[in-house]
Design an enzyme around this catalytic site. Sequence first.
Site, PDB file in Angstrom:
ATOM      1  N   HIS A 177      -5.779  -0.603  -2.998  1.00  0.00           N
ATOM      2  CA  HIS A 177      -5.611  -0.941  -4.315  1.00  0.00           C
ATOM      3  C   HIS A 177      -5.907  -0.094  -5.300  1.00  0.00           C
ATOM      4  CE1 HIS A 177      -6.384  -3.947  -7.205  1.00  0.00           C
ATOM      5  NE2 HIS A 177      -5.887  -4.961  -6.584  1.00  0.00           N
ATOM      6  N   ASP A 220      -3.734  -9.490  -0.290  1.00  0.00           N
ATOM      7  CA  ASP A 220      -2.573 -10.010   0.622  1.00  0.00           C
ATOM      8  C   ASP A 220      -2.450  -9.864   2.110  1.00  0.00           C
ATOM      9  OD1 ASP A 220      -0.926  -8.443  -2.082  1.00  0.00           O
ATOM     10  OD2 ASP A 220      -0.545 -10.612  -1.529  1.00  0.00           O
TER      11      ASP A 220
HETATM   12  C1  SDX Z   1      -1.625  -6.648  -5.374  1.00  0.00           C
HETATM   13  O1  SDX Z   1      -3.420  -4.401  -9.290  1.00  0.00           O
HETATM   14  C2  SDX Z   1      -3.634  -5.438  -9.030  1.00  0.00           C
HETATM   15  O2  SDX Z   1      -4.827  -6.156  -9.390  1.00  0.00           O
HETATM   16  C3  SDX Z   1      -2.715  -5.984  -7.817  1.00  0.00           C
HETATM   17  C4  SDX Z   1      -3.343  -7.456  -7.377  1.00  0.00           C
HETATM   18  C5  SDX Z   1      -3.082  -8.673  -8.086  1.00  0.00           C
HETATM   19  O3  SDX Z   1      -4.313  -9.521  -7.804  1.00  0.00           O
HETATM   20  O4  SDX Z   1      -2.518  -8.690  -9.023  1.00  0.00           O
HETATM   21  O5  SDX Z   1      -4.828  -7.083  -6.577  1.00  0.00           O
HETATM   22  C6  SDX Z   1      -2.539  -7.742  -6.158  1.00  0.00           C
HETATM   23  O6  SDX Z   1      -0.710  -6.068  -5.638  1.00  0.00           O
HETATM   24  C7  SDX Z   1      -2.522  -5.961  -4.235  1.00  0.00           C
HETATM   25  C8  SDX Z   1      -1.723  -4.718  -3.609  1.00  0.00           C
HETATM   26  C9  SDX Z   1      -0.821  -5.137  -2.677  1.00  0.00           C
HETATM   27  N1  SDX Z   1       0.324  -3.891  -2.113  1.00  0.00           N
HETATM   28  C10 SDX Z   1      -0.024  -3.624  -0.920  1.00  0.00           C
HETATM   29  O7  SDX Z   1      -0.769  -4.175   0.100  1.00  0.00           O
HETATM   30  C11 SDX Z   1       0.798  -2.682  -0.423  1.00  0.00           C
HETATM   31  C12 SDX Z   1       0.042  -1.295   0.357  1.00  0.00           C
HETATM   32  N2  SDX Z   1      -0.720  -0.845  -0.538  1.00  0.00           N
HETATM   33  C13 SDX Z   1      -0.244   0.437  -1.062  1.00  0.00           C
HETATM   34  O8  SDX Z   1       1.098   0.744  -1.603  1.00  0.00           O
HETATM   35  C14 SDX Z   1      -1.288   0.903  -2.356  1.00  0.00           C
HETATM   36  O9  SDX Z   1      -2.494   0.922  -1.767  1.00  0.00           O
HETATM   37  C15 SDX Z   1      -1.037   0.263  -3.845  1.00  0.00           C
HETATM   38  C16 SDX Z   1       0.231   0.138  -4.093  1.00  0.00           C
HETATM   39  C17 SDX Z   1      -1.694  -1.184  -3.622  1.00  0.00           C
HETATM   40  C18 SDX Z   1      -1.959   1.029  -4.692  1.00  0.00           C
HETATM   41  O10 SDX Z   1      -1.304   2.320  -4.924  1.00  0.00           O
HETATM   42  P1  SDX Z   1      -2.162   3.347  -5.521  1.00  0.00           P
HETATM   43  O11 SDX Z   1      -3.369   3.024  -6.373  1.00  0.00           O
HETATM   44  O12 SDX Z   1      -0.897   4.011  -6.644  1.00  0.00           O
HETATM   45  O13 SDX Z   1      -2.447   4.384  -4.554  1.00  0.00           O
HETATM   46  P2  SDX Z   1      -1.696   5.917  -4.094  1.00  0.00           P
HETATM   47  O14 SDX Z   1      -0.447   5.028  -3.720  1.00  0.00           O
HETATM   48  O15 SDX Z   1      -1.992   6.933  -5.243  1.00  0.00           O
HETATM   49  O16 SDX Z   1      -2.451   6.121  -2.526  1.00  0.00           O
HETATM   50  C19 SDX Z   1      -3.803   7.015  -2.756  1.00  0.00           C
HETATM   51  C20 SDX Z   1      -3.649   7.640  -1.386  1.00  0.00           C
HETATM   52  C21 SDX Z   1      -2.189   8.327  -0.802  1.00  0.00           C
HETATM   53  O17 SDX Z   1      -2.353   9.090  -0.020  1.00  0.00           O
HETATM   54  P3  SDX Z   1      -2.738  10.568  -0.317  1.00  0.00           P
HETATM   55  O18 SDX Z   1      -1.290  11.113  -1.169  1.00  0.00           O
HETATM   56  O19 SDX Z   1      -3.891  10.695  -1.229  1.00  0.00           O
HETATM   57  O20 SDX Z   1      -2.676  11.436   1.006  1.00  0.00           O
HETATM   58  O21 SDX Z   1      -3.876   6.536  -0.266  1.00  0.00           O
HETATM   59  C22 SDX Z   1      -2.914   6.378   0.544  1.00  0.00           C
HETATM   60  C23 SDX Z   1      -1.553   7.034  -0.265  1.00  0.00           C
HETATM   61  O22 SDX Z   1      -0.512   7.588   0.689  1.00  0.00           O
HETATM   62  N3  SDX Z   1      -2.444   4.824   0.728  1.00  0.00           N
HETATM   63  C24 SDX Z   1      -1.914   4.401   1.842  1.00  0.00           C
HETATM   64  C25 SDX Z   1      -1.975   2.971   1.500  1.00  0.00           C
HETATM   65  N4  SDX Z   1      -2.247   2.601   0.184  1.00  0.00           N
HETATM   66  C26 SDX Z   1      -2.717   4.026  -0.285  1.00  0.00           C
HETATM   67  N5  SDX Z   1      -1.690   4.869   3.007  1.00  0.00           N
HETATM   68  C27 SDX Z   1      -1.520   3.969   3.949  1.00  0.00           C
HETATM   69  N6  SDX Z   1      -1.381   2.739   3.691  1.00  0.00           N
HETATM   70  C28 SDX Z   1      -1.684   2.045   2.595  1.00  0.00           C
HETATM   71  N7  SDX Z   1      -1.618   0.900   2.453  1.00  0.00           N
END
Ligand code: SDX
Length: 440
Positions: free
Chosen positions: A307, A364
């Site tokens: 998140h 989710d």
């Molecule tokens: C919602 O914003 C809100 O409040 C949203 C929400 C709401 O109520 O409206 O809470 C609802 O949208 C919840 C999120 C649902 N999405 C997912 O579950 C999709 C999977 N999650 C990821 O795609 C990600 O965690 C996000 C999109 C939710 C957040 O992305 P960020 O903040 O841009 O984080 P990032 O992509 O910069 O990740 C930081 C690191 C990266 O690794 P490094 O580059 O540091 O090596 O964490 C890793 C990412 O690769 N990472 C994950 C991951 N989420 C982040 N690695 C594996 N699996 C994951 N799910």
Amino acid sequence: MDEKAKLIIGDKTLELPVITGTENEKAVDITKLRSATEYITLDPGFGNTGSCKSSITFVDGEKGILHYRGIPVAQMAENSTFVETSYLLIHGELPTQKQLDKFSDSFTQHAMIHEDMKNFFYGYPSTGHPMGILSAMVCSLSAYYPELTNPEPSQEEFNKIAVMLLSKVRTICAFSYKKSVGDTFVNPRPDLKYIPNFLNMMFSSPSRNYTIDQDEVNALRVLLILHADHEQNCSTSTVRMVGSSRANLFASIAAGICALWGPLHGGANQEVIEMLQQIHKDGDNIQKYVNLAKEKDSSFRLMGFGHRVYKNFDPRAKIIKEKAHTLLNKKGIKDPLLDIAVKLEEIALKDPYFVERKLYPNVDFYSGIIYRAIGIPLNMFPVMFAIGRMPGWIAHWKEMLDDPATKIGRPRQIYTGPNRRDYVPIEQRKYSLHPTENSF
Ligand code: SDX
């Protein structure tokens, strides 16, 4: 004495005001930055940038705190209804019994959609994703109620639009489901409350008896309350951005629905179940998918994990996980996907990759387990999120409209393209001016 921030650029020092919120959040106010220095800030994804001041929802990602107008979301989930929560988010205070009765009665009055709107459904392919249908239908409400498309509606007009959206969204979603299964539309009933009415429109049919299950109603009540708002998330920021151009509320919400559709946002609840189904099909080989999610060059992510704000447990995920177990136990359902989800959470929360990045289950991760148990189809999961988020979108749109500081949203950029050059007549072009692999 008011706190200040100092910015030193070259031989210049600029003092910038610091703003402190009611929960002691701090922001450097850079409103004057460009005019004073010709510099802008750059923050892709706006992870460090506030777009507004808001008094609707407070989220503390480090402590896993979520309050609606100051009330902890766990207390709302325990004691409130979705209609009451909607009133709180939109009007700022919990309603008196009289106010709640009036608000609730207006839902009954506005539950139906115009008969002509049913033709939209007949024209849609039954395979159309319900989120696309929902966005189109909500935007089309502006055609049926042109008198409610004033860019700056009166409070009375706004109240009417708010109730119409909150009430009709159920009907539109249920009708899109019935269209997808080729079943007849069932109209909303004046004697049923919000959630029972939705379930009845979804699952009752002239060809079979349907009895509303109170355990399902209660589980959906908690889910809708927990989804009702989440400050400046992607879809809510979209609603505010579109509304800042003075687009009407129907159009602004339709845009928010499209933003929510994305798999990284509200579409994640559908992706989580598809991921769990894939793991189950692959012999419940959970570790294989945890490893895949960690691989740098793999596009696979653990859906429902991570998140932008929560770097601790998402308080909603904990409540939904408990609700999922309660509902499945009550209904005597043994869902292998729930067992996989629990195991996946256990493994990931012990894995340094997830621990170092503070990746926890989000809202989710478990919600789809409940929707499955109720019989809601997979492609309707993001639509359930949209029904839940409707009051939040509406509340933020109105707050944006009423805020004297609101201006049309128009971020800046840093240009990185070619410097000035002249046009080259086609006969003089010896080669593609941009030799990229995808040029024609
Ligand atoms: C919602 O914003 C809100 O409040 C949203 C929400 C709401 O109520 O409206 O809470 C609802 O949208 C919840 C999120 C649902 N999405 C997912 O579950 C999709 C999977 N999650 C990821 O795609 C990600 O965690 C996000 C999109 C939710 C957040 O992305 P960020 O903040 O841009 O984080 P990032 O992509 O910069 O990740 C930081 C690191 C990266 O690794 P490094 O580059 O540091 O090596 O964490 C890793 C990412 O690769 N990472 C994950 C991951 N989420 C982040 N690695 C594996 N699996 C994951 N799910």
